[in-house]
Design a protein around this motif. Structure first.
Motif, PDB file in Angstrom:
ATOM      1  N   PRO A  51     -82.133  23.152  48.805  1.00 25.88           N
ATOM      2  CA  PRO A  51     -81.698  21.999  50.103  1.00 25.88           C
ATOM      3  C   PRO A  51     -80.470  21.371  49.818  1.00 25.88           C
ATOM      4  CG  PRO A  51     -83.441  21.274  48.541  1.00 25.88           C
ATOM      5  CD  PRO A  51     -83.092  22.569  47.955  1.00 25.88           C
ATOM      6  N   VAL A  52     -79.966  20.986  50.915  1.00 24.77           N
ATOM      7  CA  VAL A  52     -78.748  19.978  50.894  1.00 24.77           C
ATOM      8  C   VAL A  52     -78.846  18.871  51.524  1.00 24.77           C
ATOM      9  CG1 VAL A  52     -76.344  19.723  51.505  1.00 24.77           C
ATOM     10  CG2 VAL A  52     -77.006  22.193  50.861  1.00 24.77           C
ATOM     11  N   ARG A  53     -78.632  17.824  50.962  1.00 28.96           N
ATOM     12  CA  ARG A  53     -78.832  16.506  51.461  1.00 28.96           C
ATOM     13  C   ARG A  53     -78.005  16.005  52.597  1.00 28.96           C
ATOM     14  NH1 ARG A  53     -82.004  12.384  49.738  1.00 28.96           N
ATOM     15  NH2 ARG A  53     -82.401  13.121  47.717  1.00 28.96           N
ATOM     16  N   LEU A  89     -72.154  27.318  48.074  1.00 26.53           N
ATOM     17  CA  LEU A  89     -72.521  25.611  48.311  1.00 26.53           C
ATOM     18  C   LEU A  89     -72.835  25.231  46.969  1.00 26.53           C
ATOM     19  CD1 LEU A  89     -74.699  25.612  51.343  1.00 26.53           C
ATOM     20  CD2 LEU A  89     -72.296  25.375  51.353  1.00 26.53           C
ATOM     21  N   ASP A  90     -72.308  24.064  46.250  1.00 31.48           N
ATOM     22  CA  ASP A  90     -72.935  23.508  45.054  1.00 31.48           C
ATOM     23  C   ASP A  90     -73.190  22.147  45.368  1.00 31.48           C
ATOM     24  OD1 ASP A  90     -72.102  25.554  43.062  1.00 31.48           O
ATOM     25  OD2 ASP A  90     -69.940  25.194  43.454  1.00 31.48           O
ATOM     26  N   THR A  91     -74.236  21.981  44.874  1.00 31.19           N
ATOM     27  CA  THR A  91     -74.961  20.533  44.841  1.00 31.19           C
ATOM     28  C   THR A  91     -75.254  19.868  43.689  1.00 31.19           C
ATOM     29  OG1 THR A  91     -77.148  21.214  44.950  1.00 31.19           O
ATOM     30  CG2 THR A  91     -76.134  21.032  47.162  1.00 31.19           C
ATOM     31  N   ASP A  92     -75.312  18.489  43.465  1.00 32.46           N
ATOM     32  CA  ASP A  92     -75.586  17.715  42.465  1.00 32.46           C
ATOM     33  C   ASP A  92     -77.158  17.671  42.177  1.00 32.46           C
ATOM     34  OD1 ASP A  92     -76.425  16.035  43.928  1.00 32.46           O
ATOM     35  OD2 ASP A  92     -74.927  14.591  43.630  1.00 32.46           O
ATOM     36  N   ASP A  93     -77.968  17.134  40.948  1.00 35.21           N
ATOM     37  CA  ASP A  93     -79.219  17.095  40.968  1.00 35.21           C
ATOM     38  C   ASP A  93     -80.179  16.333  42.102  1.00 35.21           C
ATOM     39  OD1 ASP A  93     -78.921  18.197  38.567  1.00 35.21           O
ATOM     40  OD2 ASP A  93     -78.850  16.366  37.463  1.00 35.21           O
ATOM     41  N   ASP A  94     -79.286  15.395  42.876  1.00 37.30           N
ATOM     42  CA  ASP A  94     -79.854  14.858  44.053  1.00 37.30           C
ATOM     43  C   ASP A  94     -79.743  15.649  45.291  1.00 37.30           C
ATOM     44  OD1 ASP A  94     -81.222  12.524  44.906  1.00 37.30           O
ATOM     45  OD2 ASP A  94     -79.507  11.526  45.575  1.00 37.30           O
ATOM     46  N   LEU A  97     -74.141  17.688  48.541  1.00 36.60           N
ATOM     47  CA  LEU A  97     -73.072  18.662  48.427  1.00 36.60           C
ATOM     48  C   LEU A  97     -72.012  18.317  47.744  1.00 36.60           C
ATOM     49  CD1 LEU A  97     -72.308  21.489  49.640  1.00 36.60           C
ATOM     50  CD2 LEU A  97     -71.420  20.084  51.473  1.00 36.60           C
ATOM     51  N   THR A  98     -71.486  19.101  46.917  1.00 36.03           N
ATOM     52  CA  THR A  98     -70.359  18.458  45.684  1.00 36.03           C
ATOM     53  C   THR A  98     -69.304  19.420  45.957  1.00 36.03           C
ATOM     54  OG1 THR A  98     -71.054  19.934  43.888  1.00 36.03           O
ATOM     55  CG2 THR A  98     -71.641  17.590  44.033  1.00 36.03           C
ATOM     56  N   SER A 139     -61.420  16.849  50.238  1.00 38.43           N
ATOM     57  CA  SER A 139     -61.382  17.359  48.889  1.00 38.43           C
ATOM     58  C   SER A 139     -62.568  17.730  48.418  1.00 38.43           C
ATOM     59  CB  SER A 139     -60.930  16.023  48.119  1.00 38.43           C
ATOM     60  OG  SER A 139     -61.866  15.237  48.028  1.00 38.43           O
ATOM     61  N   LEU A 140     -63.766  17.647  49.483  1.00 37.82           N
ATOM     62  CA  LEU A 140     -64.983  18.374  48.814  1.00 37.82           C
ATOM     63  C   LEU A 140     -64.735  19.808  48.935  1.00 37.82           C
ATOM     64  CD1 LEU A 140     -68.021  17.884  48.273  1.00 37.82           C
ATOM     65  CD2 LEU A 140     -68.199  18.173  50.605  1.00 37.82           C
ATOM     66  N   VAL A 141     -63.846  20.366  50.012  1.00 41.21           N
ATOM     67  CA  VAL A 141     -63.959  21.725  50.186  1.00 41.21           C
ATOM     68  C   VAL A 141     -62.738  22.520  49.708  1.00 41.21           C
ATOM     69  CG1 VAL A 141     -63.784  23.409  52.268  1.00 41.21           C
ATOM     70  CG2 VAL A 141     -64.979  21.209  52.485  1.00 41.21           C
TER      71      VAL A 141
END
Length: 153
Positions: A51-53, A89-94, A97-98, A139-141
């Motif tokens: 999942p992505v928040r 897609l990379d996400t953090d522990d929460d 999307l990072t 800058s996220l992408v």
């Protein structure tokens, strides 16, 4: 002495047991080589996407990573000159999307830096629309232009 159906089944069971034992002793080199690849494909096919928040006026919600990847792919295909090949897609522990990485193909002779900027703008706009985050930093992408094929424009 007459044979019954049960006698026939006993013989079949014995034959099957011997055949199974022989097969267990035999290791096919091709299967050993292909096994890891097949297991990886099976795992990726049945594993649900992460999942992505996301957020909207009513609060936080989640978007399946596979859905987010699909809408980003469609945006890149329909609104740029690039051909997307892989989107990660990379996400953090929460589950925030990072990073998004987009691997694309380009036409022969295409200026790659302007194409990368075009893809980046489209991806960021799509992420903002889908995730409901108008302040999503560009800058996220990260856009990786990987020439996996050359096509005629």
């Amino acid at each position: 002495m007459a044979m019954t159906d049960d006698d026939d089944l006993d013989g079949v069971d014995d034959l099957l047991a011997r055949a199974a034992g022989t097969l267990r002793e035999h290791t096919d080199a091709g299967w050993v080589q292909a096994r890891a690849s097949l297991v990886a494909k099976i795992r990726s096919a049945v594993r649900p996407s992460a999942p992505v928040r996301a957020r909207h006026a009513a609060g936080t919600f989640f978007v399946a990573g596979s859905v987010l990847t699909a809408v980003v792919r469609h945006a890149v295909e329909s609104r740029t000159r690039a051909r997307p090949h892989r989107i990660t897609l990379d996400t953090d522990d929460d589950h925030a999307l990072t990073e998004v990485t987009v691997h694309v193909g380009a036409a022969f002779g295409e200026a790659l830096l302007p194409l990368a900027d075009e893809v980046r703008r489209v991806v960021v706009a799509q992420l903002r629309d889908t995730l409901g985050a108008p302040t999503l930093p560009a800058s996220l992408v990260r856009v990786d232009l990987v020439v996996v094929d050359v096509y005629r424009a």
